[in-house]
Design a protein around this motif. Structure first.
Motif, PDB file in Angstrom:
ATOM      1  N   ASP A  71     -49.583  22.513  -5.332  1.00 43.94           N
ATOM      2  CA  ASP A  71     -50.259  21.621  -4.080  1.00 43.94           C
ATOM      3  C   ASP A  71     -49.701  20.194  -4.488  1.00 43.94           C
ATOM      4  O   ASP A  71     -50.457  19.046  -3.667  1.00 43.94           O
ATOM      5  N   ASP A  72     -48.970  19.746  -5.149  1.00 41.09           N
ATOM      6  CA  ASP A  72     -48.432  18.436  -4.993  1.00 41.09           C
ATOM      7  C   ASP A  72     -47.498  18.125  -3.809  1.00 41.09           C
ATOM      8  O   ASP A  72     -46.331  18.355  -3.923  1.00 41.09           O
ATOM      9  N   ASP A  73     -48.091  17.470  -2.631  1.00 38.83           N
ATOM     10  CA  ASP A  73     -47.616  17.660  -1.533  1.00 38.83           C
ATOM     11  C   ASP A  73     -46.871  16.509  -0.956  1.00 38.83           C
ATOM     12  O   ASP A  73     -46.502  16.632   0.042  1.00 38.83           O
ATOM     13  N   THR A  74     -46.445  15.608  -1.954  1.00 37.06           N
ATOM     14  CA  THR A  74     -45.766  14.316  -1.574  1.00 37.06           C
ATOM     15  C   THR A  74     -44.270  14.860  -1.731  1.00 37.06           C
ATOM     16  O   THR A  74     -43.933  14.999  -2.929  1.00 37.06           O
ATOM     17  N   ASP A  75     -43.652  14.945  -0.832  1.00 37.33           N
ATOM     18  CA  ASP A  75     -42.190  15.333  -0.912  1.00 37.33           C
ATOM     19  C   ASP A  75     -41.357  14.418  -0.355  1.00 37.33           C
ATOM     20  O   ASP A  75     -41.268  14.427   0.757  1.00 37.33           O
ATOM     21  N   SER A 160     -51.008   9.689  -0.939  1.00 37.81           N
ATOM     22  CA  SER A 160     -50.488  11.068  -1.522  1.00 37.81           C
ATOM     23  C   SER A 160     -50.092  11.096  -2.955  1.00 37.81           C
ATOM     24  O   SER A 160     -50.029  12.157  -3.727  1.00 37.81           O
ATOM     25  N   ARG A 161     -49.878   9.920  -3.392  1.00 38.12           N
ATOM     26  CA  ARG A 161     -49.510   9.954  -5.019  1.00 38.12           C
ATOM     27  C   ARG A 161     -50.961   9.321  -5.992  1.00 38.12           C
ATOM     28  O   ARG A 161     -50.720   9.117  -6.906  1.00 38.12           O
ATOM     29  N   HIS A 162     -52.040   9.618  -5.167  1.00 38.40           N
ATOM     30  CA  HIS A 162     -53.239   9.507  -5.991  1.00 38.40           C
ATOM     31  C   HIS A 162     -53.452  10.567  -7.040  1.00 38.40           C
ATOM     32  O   HIS A 162     -53.023  11.620  -6.764  1.00 38.40           O
ATOM     33  N   THR A 185     -48.666   9.491  -9.203  1.00 36.62           N
ATOM     34  CA  THR A 185     -48.544   8.177 -10.114  1.00 36.62           C
ATOM     35  C   THR A 185     -49.981   7.475 -10.239  1.00 36.62           C
ATOM     36  O   THR A 185     -49.987   6.422 -10.785  1.00 36.62           O
ATOM     37  N   ASN A 186     -51.092   8.224 -10.003  1.00 38.73           N
ATOM     38  CA  ASN A 186     -52.259   7.861 -10.214  1.00 38.73           C
ATOM     39  C   ASN A 186     -52.493   6.457  -9.344  1.00 38.73           C
ATOM     40  O   ASN A 186     -53.233   5.624  -9.653  1.00 38.73           O
ATOM     41  N   CYS A 187     -51.934   6.433  -8.234  1.00 44.43           N
ATOM     42  CA  CYS A 187     -52.032   5.440  -7.314  1.00 44.43           C
ATOM     43  C   CYS A 187     -53.545   5.268  -6.921  1.00 44.43           C
ATOM     44  O   CYS A 187     -54.286   6.172  -6.412  1.00 44.43           O
ATOM     45  N   HIS A 211     -50.817  -0.668  -4.032  1.00 48.88           N
ATOM     46  CA  HIS A 211     -50.113   0.783  -4.571  1.00 48.88           C
ATOM     47  C   HIS A 211     -49.587   0.419  -6.000  1.00 48.88           C
ATOM     48  O   HIS A 211     -48.882  -0.734  -6.250  1.00 48.88           O
ATOM     49  N   ASN A 212     -49.149   1.499  -6.625  1.00 48.69           N
ATOM     50  CA  ASN A 212     -48.504   1.077  -8.045  1.00 48.69           C
ATOM     51  C   ASN A 212     -47.135   1.876  -7.899  1.00 48.69           C
ATOM     52  O   ASN A 212     -46.544   2.274  -8.961  1.00 48.69           O
ATOM     53  N   HIS A 213     -46.358   2.143  -6.790  1.00 47.38           N
ATOM     54  CA  HIS A 213     -45.130   2.752  -6.467  1.00 47.38           C
ATOM     55  C   HIS A 213     -44.569   1.870  -5.275  1.00 47.38           C
ATOM     56  O   HIS A 213     -45.444   1.305  -4.522  1.00 47.38           O
ATOM     57  N   GLU A 214     -43.361   1.998  -5.226  1.00 52.30           N
ATOM     58  CA  GLU A 214     -42.430   1.290  -4.089  1.00 52.30           C
ATOM     59  C   GLU A 214     -42.923   2.149  -2.781  1.00 52.30           C
ATOM     60  O   GLU A 214     -43.182   3.505  -2.670  1.00 52.30           O
ATOM     61  N   LEU A 215     -43.002   1.453  -1.775  1.00 50.30           N
ATOM     62  CA  LEU A 215     -43.355   1.972  -0.410  1.00 50.30           C
ATOM     63  C   LEU A 215     -42.030   2.661   0.278  1.00 50.30           C
ATOM     64  O   LEU A 215     -41.087   2.178  -0.140  1.00 50.30           O
TER      65      LEU A 215
END
Length: 581
Positions: A71-75, A160-162, A185-187, A211-215
């Motif tokens: 269910d890791d739905d961020t693709d 979605s990276r939460h 990424t535990n955002c 956010h802890n990741h690039e947008l």
């Protein structure tokens, strides 16, 4: 009561210099909740595996989103052909009576926002995520009220990276497939809204924008799965194109041109293929054969002269053969069925069932179709079944001549079912086989002359003897076998027989060319039959045009065709009355 949520979008054309001022309005109709509901009982559902910040309620946690590896739905995978296509998203929205510009909104302004429904809050965060360059998903919620009438009093939307993928899925040793790439990424970016009974509205209780990741850059945002969807208007358009035989890749190209680029389409080519596949699976959910037979049954309601018959394998119950012919084909056979071309073509369905086509020639020398069949194999027994179905369909009217490609099983079946018909081998197939088996240019030229020249039988025998001696082909196996079947291909032995200028199965090949423009290779039987009918409709329209512009009296031909149709209809009614007593 509850009002329906509606979404209204308006836009205006702008120049590049006005990009910063581009406006797309999103208007939400409010949904009112009944304030009389008892909110003494609490129920909370978490889907990210983290504790809630609301300490005043009791929680029941269930790891729905983060616990499942699949269910890791961020693709963020992109199609190669979508790269480099910019698409600018509007940053203005109207919430209630207040217009807000997302890019210029501060965190405090967002925390002070109020919404009349969960859907309105989600749509705002949906537009916010699209504008900022990240995808969102629904997460925790809390319900209150008596069993059976609970209402949501808290809802959280997250990046979605939460969260993180559960370790048990990462450490699993007996995996059958490779790990998908890690995207969580535990955002901490999220928006939480809480229902305030006094106001009757949902207010923002928590908003985290970091956010802890690039947008994602603006030109790639439309590739996030959450932002890819086929609208109802687009579905109606692509369904219409697909139902008329337009290939999926061409439909996608049309939509891209219509929308001004891949970014404006709203879905990818893969999404379009998946949409058609899901649609077809829904149609044939009870089985491909069952859907095909039901299609023919429905078609018979508008075409009472439709004939169809199928045979099933006694060992496993699977369909072995299927034959069908519509009323127009049956009427045409009674007018032009003296000569029938009988050929088989392949790769027209995902089961690799060969397609058998019965065709002929009308008064304009145009190809017409008398019937078709799908067969599981090419044995003599199968061909006999098909020919018997054809004969029964055509009220036992035997053709005077049959042209085939020379298949041995087909030839034997014709001898048994059409014993009085003259059998002729396709001249084109013979020439091709000669070129493959005899590498002698002098013989090949002479073979054509022997086949087509208006020799007498004695002249043919004399010419053939000289041809063999000149090219030193005495004892050649293919030449010897072909000579033994001379009565099936040499004009000298067929000159007193009527073939209506049909020497080859090119009529069938012409039909195959038409079918190829409508039918994809790996389609289901139901889809094939639907597209096959579309091909026949196009062919019939062309024949009608030729009738109008032709030199032959079309009224006389139509009268003859109508008489044949009435004759078949009368026989059909008689048979039906006998069965019904």
């Amino acid at each position: 009561g509850r009002k329906l949520l509606t979404l209204k979008m308006t836009s205006r054309a702008i120049s590049l210099s006005e990009y910063a001022a581009e406006v797309q309005v999103v208007k939400f109709t409010m949904v009112d909740y009944d304030e009389s509901v008892d909110v003494d009982s609490n129920e909370f559902r978490s889907t990210n595996g983290h504790a809630s910040d609301d300490e005043d309620a009791t929680y029941s946690v269930s790891n729905v989103y983060d616990s499942s590896y699949d269910d890791d739905d961020t693709d963020n995978d992109h199609d190669d052909d979508d790269a480099g296509n910019d698409h600018d998203f509007d940053d203005d929205a109207v919430v209630g009576d207040r217009a807000v510009r997302i890019n210029s909104m501060t965190s405090d302004e967002i925390r002070a926002m109020e919404f009349s429904s969960i859907d309105e809050a989600y749509e705002f965060y949906y537009e916010y995520g699209k504008c900022k360059g990240f995808s969102i998903r629904k997460s925790d919620d809390k319900k209150k009220g008596p069993e059976g009438s609970k209402i949501i009093t808290m809802k959280q939307f997250v990046c979605s990276r939460h969260g993180l993928r559960d370790k048990k899925h990462i450490c699993k040793l007996n995996r059958k497939r490779e790990h998908r790439r890690l995207t969580r990424t535990n955002c901490t970016a999220r928006l939480r809204v809480t229902y305030k009974a006094k106001k009757g509205r949902f207010v923002v209780s928590i908003f985290e924008e970091t956010h802890n990741h690039e947008l994602t850059p603006a030109r790639y945002v439309h590739l996030h799965p959450v932002y890819r969807q086929i609208s109802e208007a687009d579905r109606a358009q692509i369904d219409g194109l697909q139902s008329h035989g337009i290939r999926t890749c061409h439909i996608m190209g049309y939509m891209v041109a219509q929308k001004g680029g891949y970014g404006g389409v709203g879905f990818t080519k893969k999404d379009l293929y998946n949409y058609f596949d899901k649609k077809m699976r829904d149609v044939i959910k009870d089985g491909d054969v069952a859907a095909s037979l039901n299609y023919l049954n429905v078609k018979s309601s508008t075409d009472p002269m439709l004939y169809a018959e199928y045979a099933a394998d006694s060992s496993n119950g699977r369909m072995k053969s299927l034959f069908w012919a519509d009323g127009i084909s049956r009427a045409d056979y009674f007018c032009f069925g003296d000569v029938v071309a009988f050929d088989t073509t392949y790769h027209k369905n995902k089961y690799n069932y060969p397609l058998v086509i019965f065709s002929g020639c009308n008064h304009h020398s145009q190809t017409i179709i008398f019937g078709a069949a799908l067969v599981s194999d090419e044995t003599t027994e199968t061909y006999k079944w098909v020919l018997n179905c054809f004969l029964e369909c055509m009220e036992n009217k035997h053709p005077k001549a049959v042209v085939t490609d020379g298949d041995g099983a087909m030839r034997e079946a014709i001898k048994q079912v059409f014993p009085d018909a003259t059998h002729r081998l396709c001249a084109w197939h013979l020439n091709r086989n000669a070129g493959e088996n005899v590498k002698n240019s002098g013989f090949l030229e002479g073979f054509k002359k022997a086949m087509y020249s208006n020799f007498s039988k004695d002249e043919f025998e004399e010419y053939w003897s000289e041809l063999i001696k000149e090219n030193e082909l005495e004892g050649h196996p293919w030449v010897t076998k072909t000579y033994e079947n001379k009565s099936l291909w040499a004009t000298a032995y067929l000159r007193d027989k009527f073939f209506g200028r049909i020497r080859t199965t090119s009529q069938c090949e012409a039909v195959n060319a038409i079918i190829n423009s409508y039918v994809r290779k790996k389609c289901s039987i139901f889809e094939f039959m639907h597209n096959f009918e579309q091909a026949l409709r196009g062919k019939l329209d062309y024949l009608n045009m030729v009738d109008v512009n032709g030199s032959v009296d079309s009224d006389m031909i139509e009268l003859a065709r109508f008489g044949a149709y009435c004759s078949v209809l009368t026989s059909f009614c008689k048979e039906a009355s006998k069965k019904n007593g």
